[in-house]
Design a protein around this motif. Structure first.
Motif, short mmCIF file in Angstrom:
data_model
loop_
_atom_site.label_atom_id
_atom_site.label_comp_id
_atom_site.label_asym_id
_atom_site.label_seq_id
_atom_site.Cartn_x
_atom_site.Cartn_y
_atom_site.Cartn_z
N ILE A 1 0.90 -1.14 -0.18
CA ILE A 1 -0.17 -0.25 0.06
C ILE A 1 0.75 1.32 0.06
N VAL A 2 0.61 2.18 -0.92
CA VAL A 2 1.08 3.41 -1.16
C VAL A 2 -0.06 4.61 -0.69
N VAL A 3 0.21 5.52 0.19
CA VAL A 3 -0.76 6.45 0.47
C VAL A 3 -0.15 7.87 -0.31
N TRP A 4 -1.11 8.39 -0.84
CA TRP A 4 -0.89 9.71 -1.72
C TRP A 4 -1.45 10.95 -1.19
N ASP A 5 -2.13 10.69 -0.01
CA ASP A 5 -2.78 11.77 0.49
C ASP A 5 -3.27 13.07 -0.20
N GLN B 1 -2.42 17.35 -9.17
CA GLN B 1 -1.76 16.33 -7.93
C GLN B 1 -1.47 15.15 -8.59
N ILE B 2 -2.84 14.36 -8.83
CA ILE B 2 -2.86 13.01 -9.43
C ILE B 2 -2.03 12.69 -10.46
N LYS B 3 -1.92 13.61 -11.35
CA LYS B 3 -1.15 13.68 -12.82
C LYS B 3 0.24 13.52 -12.31
N LYS B 4 0.81 14.21 -11.54
CA LYS B 4 2.12 14.39 -11.08
C LYS B 4 2.55 12.92 -10.42
N LYS B 5 1.67 12.59 -9.55
CA LYS B 5 1.89 11.14 -8.61
C LYS B 5 1.86 10.17 -9.85
#
Length: 132
Positions: free
Chosen positions: A98-102, A120-124
């Motif tokens: 599991i990875v948390v992106w917050d 933010q999502i695109k960058k991650k």
């Protein structure tokens, strides 16, 4: 590589991440789900993905986490910490995946925040796509 994105309703954050990663890493098996799926995918998700030429990767409707076999995924990305705990309750052996992106849910924010959250999502997603 098999990746699952999880948010609350599977209406914006996780399907956006899924669509973008499918565009950037078409050879990966990418999916998304929600804890409590909404009735439809956000129109803003469609709009922003169309601007990125990624709308064709967007799923037609939200899906439930209950439909997914968590142990089959290599990486499980959750959009907030609370979701991490919920995934571990369902699949204790998945804790290490599991990875948390917050990333905040735009549903609870003013409409103009949806664009910021998309970026933010695109960058991650780009970081994830480049990591393997």
């Amino acid at each position: 590589m098999k990746v699952l994105f999880i948010c609350w309703g599977n209406a914006y954050r996780s399907p956006v991440a899924e669509a973008l990663l499918k565009k950037f890493r078409p050879e990966w098996n990418v999916d998304s789900a929600g804890i409590n799926p909404a009735g439809f995918i956000s129109d803003l998700a469609r709009q922003f993905l169309a601007e990125e030429d990624a709308e064709k990767y967007l799923k037609p409707y939200p899906e439930s986490l209950e439909e997914k076999k968590l142990s089959e995924y290599d990486i499980i990305v959750v959009m907030e910490e609370k979701l991490r705990r919920m995934v571990i309750e369902r699949c204790p052996s998945c804790a290490g995946k599991i990875v948390v992106w917050d990333i905040k849910d735009p549903y609870f924010l003013p409409r103009e925040h949806a664009r910021i959250i998309f970026e933010q999502i695109k960058k991650k997603v780009l970081e994830l796509a480049d990591s393997s």
